[in-house]
Write an enzyme that holds these catalytic residues in place. Structure first.
Site, short mmCIF file in Angstrom:
data_model
loop_
_atom_site.label_atom_id
_atom_site.label_comp_id
_atom_site.label_asym_id
_atom_site.label_seq_id
_atom_site.Cartn_x
_atom_site.Cartn_y
_atom_site.Cartn_z
CB CYS A 122 16.55 -2.63 -5.94
SG CYS A 122 14.81 -2.19 -6.17
CB CYS A 131 15.49 4.56 -9.33
SG CYS A 131 15.10 3.18 -10.42
CG ASP A 142 12.11 4.45 -7.10
OD1 ASP A 142 12.92 3.92 -7.88
OD2 ASP A 142 11.33 3.78 -6.40
CB SER A 143 10.38 2.97 -10.95
OG SER A 143 10.66 2.16 -9.83
CG HIS A 186 11.07 -1.17 -4.48
ND1 HIS A 186 11.52 -0.30 -5.43
CD2 HIS A 186 9.71 -1.10 -4.50
CE1 HIS A 186 10.48 0.28 -6.02
NE2 HIS A 186 9.38 -0.18 -5.46
CD GLU A 242 5.98 -0.38 -6.00
OE1 GLU A 242 4.86 -0.01 -6.34
OE2 GLU A 242 6.98 0.39 -5.93
#
Ligand code: DGL
Length: 268
Positions: free
Chosen positions: A184, A73, A10-11, A186, A152
């Site tokens: 996403c 991702c 993932d990023s 996240h 994040e």
């Protein structure tokens, strides 16, 4: 049986929500995770930059003897995977196909919402794939660019995040969707807030978890699940290993245990 690890990337930290599901559904699998923490976010990158990053991430994971790669991702799965799939020797799956399938299975009124990064929404891959499975489905997308930085930075439970969520979800709520894809990886950290705003009657689809479940089905079908009892986990990042180890537990719902090391991704 195939005891080789599954590669996941993932990023940044979001892909750990997919690893969390792998730990639950396939506890015997070894996982090698790469989080591109030095180059997050991917959601606002140009297509050219995103393709470069995704190719490097795959080349890095291919330096290990892996049996499959999961692109955990939403941005990379929707805006890069269709183009790069076939360039590599590994079997590569993303989150779009599994999450779209899960949404089509869950919806009753055929009105499906998709939340994602700018890149994911712009790619149009979710509506395209959902409609290929269910042509009369109506799909409503919304880009939520503030969600990734909020998550994040540890603001998942902060009232500020609820204000953004209310703003982002207003239109999709009006459309009376009964199923909402968290497109996403996240966003599962915002599940409680999103669920409270949308109401109990709306099913939330966790795209990272859907990808892990899909990987499980594929491996099981071909008798390629690991025969180990407990998997080993190694984590690689392109920025601080310490910060990753500290924040990662929030995404995994348990402390990071396993090796965390920094790698120079530009070399790949
Ligand atoms: N976790 C990534 C995704 O699923 C998003 C974060 C980013 O923009 O890098 O799209």
């Amino acid at each position: 049986m195939d005891n080789r690890p599954i590669g996941v990337f993932d990023s940044g930290l979001g892909g750990l929500t997919c690893v969390r599901e792998i730990m639950k559904t396939m506890p015997g699998e070894d996982v090698i995770y790469f989080g591109d923490t030095g180059r997050v976010p991917y959601g606002t990158r140009s297509r050219e930059t995103l393709l470069k990053y995704v190719r490097q991430d795959i080349r890095f994971l291919e330096t290990f003897d892996i049996k499959m790669i999961i692109i955990a991702c939403g941005t990379a799965s929707s805006a890069a995977l269709p183009q790069i799939n076939g360039e590599f020797g590994s079997e590569i799956i993303g989150v779009v196909e599994p999450a779209a399938k899960a949404a089509v299975k869950a919806t009753k009124n055929k009105r499906i919402g998709v939340l994602g990064t700018n890149g994911t929404v712009k790619s149009g891959k979710y509506p395209e794939y959902i409609k290929s499975l269910c042509p009369d489905a109506e799909v409503f997308q919304c880009a939520c660019p503030m969600f990734v930085p909020l998550v994040e930075n540890g603001y998942a439970q902060n009232p500020v995040t609820r204000i953004f969520a209310q703003e982002y979800l207003e239109e999709i709520k009006k459309q009376k969707v009964d199923t909402l894809i968290l497109g996403c990886t996240h966003y599962p950290l915002l599940k409680k807030t999103i669920g409270e705003i949308m109401g109990d009657e709306v099913t939330l689809i966790d795209s990272g978890a859907a990808a892990a479940d899909y990987a499980f089905e594929l491996l099981k079908e071909n008798n390629r699940l690991s025969e180990k009892k407990n998997g080993d986990y190694s984590y690689f990042v392109s920025d601080s290993a310490e910060v990753f180890a500290e924040l990662g537990g929030m995404f995994l719902s348990r402390p990071i245990d396993g090796r965390v090391a920094k790698t120079d991704i530009e070399k790949y």
